[in-house]
Design an enzyme around this catalytic site. Sequence first.
Site, short mmCIF file in Angstrom:
data_model
loop_
_atom_site.label_atom_id
_atom_site.label_comp_id
_atom_site.label_asym_id
_atom_site.label_seq_id
_atom_site.Cartn_x
_atom_site.Cartn_y
_atom_site.Cartn_z
N GLN A 86 4.63 9.29 7.43
CA GLN A 86 3.73 10.17 6.68
C GLN A 86 4.17 11.63 6.78
O GLN A 86 4.22 12.34 5.77
CB GLN A 86 2.30 10.04 7.20
CG GLN A 86 1.65 8.70 6.89
CD GLN A 86 0.24 8.60 7.46
OE1 GLN A 86 -0.28 9.56 8.04
NE2 GLN A 86 -0.37 7.44 7.31
N SER B 144 7.08 9.36 12.37
CA SER B 144 5.97 9.22 11.43
C SER B 144 6.49 9.32 10.01
O SER B 144 6.97 10.37 9.58
CB SER B 144 4.91 10.32 11.66
OG SER B 144 3.98 10.31 10.60
N ASP C 146 1.54 -0.61 12.03
CA ASP C 146 0.21 -1.08 11.59
C ASP C 146 -0.08 -2.51 12.00
O ASP C 146 -1.20 -3.00 11.82
CB ASP C 146 0.09 -0.96 10.07
CG ASP C 146 -0.07 0.47 9.61
OD1 ASP C 146 -0.66 1.27 10.37
OD2 ASP C 146 0.38 0.80 8.50
N ARG D 53 -7.94 -2.65 9.82
CA ARG D 53 -7.00 -3.55 10.49
C ARG D 53 -7.59 -4.18 11.75
O ARG D 53 -7.28 -5.31 12.10
CB ARG D 53 -5.68 -2.83 10.79
CG ARG D 53 -5.00 -2.38 9.51
CD ARG D 53 -3.55 -2.00 9.70
NE ARG D 53 -3.06 -1.23 8.57
CZ ARG D 53 -2.66 -1.77 7.41
NH1 ARG D 53 -2.72 -3.06 7.23
NH2 ARG D 53 -2.23 -0.99 6.44
N LYS E 62 0.82 -1.21 0.00
CA LYS E 62 0.00 0.00 0.00
C LYS E 62 0.86 1.27 0.00
O LYS E 62 0.61 2.21 -0.76
CB LYS E 62 -0.91 -0.04 1.23
CG LYS E 62 -2.06 0.93 1.22
CD LYS E 62 -2.90 0.69 2.46
CE LYS E 62 -4.07 1.64 2.51
NZ LYS E 62 -4.80 1.50 3.78
N ARG F 100 -6.62 3.25 17.86
CA ARG F 100 -6.46 1.83 17.55
C ARG F 100 -6.10 1.03 18.80
O ARG F 100 -6.49 -0.12 18.93
CB ARG F 100 -5.40 1.67 16.45
CG ARG F 100 -5.54 0.42 15.65
CD ARG F 100 -4.59 0.40 14.47
NE ARG F 100 -5.26 0.71 13.21
CZ ARG F 100 -4.60 0.89 12.07
NH1 ARG F 100 -3.29 0.84 12.04
NH2 ARG F 100 -5.27 1.13 10.96
N GLY G 167 -5.22 8.06 5.47
CA GLY G 167 -4.34 9.07 6.05
C GLY G 167 -3.07 9.26 5.24
O GLY G 167 -2.58 10.38 5.07
#
Length: 445
Positions: free
Chosen positions: A179, A177, A329, A402, A31, A360, A104
Amino acid sequence: MTSHASTAEPLPLTSRRAEALKGRVRVPGDKSMSHRALMFGAIAVGETTIKGLLEAEDVVNTAKAMTALGADARRGADGVWRVQGVGVAGLRSPQGPLDFGNSGTGVRLAMGLMATTPLTATCVGDASLSKRPMGRVTVPLSQFGTTFETAEGNRLPLMLHGARNPVPVTYTLPVASAQVKSAVLLAGLNAPGKTTVIEPTPTRDHTERMLKGFGAQITVEVKPDGRHITVEGQHELKAQALDVPGDPSSAAFLMVAALITPGSDIVIENIMLNPTRTGLIETLIEMGGSIVIENRRLAGGEEVGDLHVKSSKLKGITVPAGRAPSMIDEYPVLSAAASFAEGTTRMEGLEELRVKESDRLAAVEAGLHANGVSTRSGRDWLEVDGGTAPGGGTVVTHMDHRIAMSFLIMGLASAAPTKVDDSRFIATSFPDFTGLMNGMGAKIS
């Protein structure tokens, strides 16, 4: 592309105790690499071709966004995606909002991509994504001269006004992070001079590897205060031919399923083995899992291989905080594995899980409790007491793919069936999850 995630009615699923899982299988393309391949192709010069792209909702939304920004991204009849790039400074204002659905990664990286081009764009997402804070990206991107108008709490919908006269930035990540790192580096591609991201704790490095492959002027130095990643702005990228390997985060569900289901023996082919993504494999092996990496090879700058997994008696361990970025993840499915491990498994360094698709960490703990598993937790840690998972509970997924997949895996070995309240969002990352699992011998319906 259509899927259940776009329908209004919840889609509950139940998994039941299974016989041995068997077979050789492939999971969807990675991904993280799929998002980046589309985005980097959009700002390269020429036509980028992508084989093995993950055709899940999150990634298809990124493809649509790149097309709306002026770079045509479409799937050919041969299954290969082609992206007509517009150059580093070539993106244009889209005519309507850019809808990133549940992703995200999609929205945060796209914000970086647009930040230093003088365009205006509105970013929207689904109910789950709209709850997630964007401040961790808007703060560093504002330093380039980008301005933002956001919903309350720095959330979506968000309007971005790209910097007309961007300046380069040096930014130290306050929380590990990939991202945020990637968003800043992508903004640096169209800023003059050198933009540097300092990461005290290393995170997955697909952005650095792939940008180098596209011809970006990028360097990585390890210094006492962390990794310094520097990109020199305003150099054109060159279109590439890419082949996306299997996603280790998707393979995680199959690995745990085979380890906890007695008599299982499976091979998961063509999985990316980037060292910033193999924390779960390392952890499961430490717990006593039989996982052998076969047929190691290089593909597209990334190491890949086949994972041969057999059912194993697991034991509880402490998973160090330093490993968290390489498996952030995978903690929900690790928690499912920990439920069957002898003793207690402690996981540390989990603060980023508080701001994922759901909180999460809280969702995992609630799901474990619903299925009779004893836990303790703090702001950034979780302990799971293993042995056997009684099962029999219904898990509230909070629209988190997930969470849904992790507890369906748990049900394959728990004493009583495990039910998830809604499975629609599995399509965002693993469209054929149920079909592939049942094809190996799972009982999910």
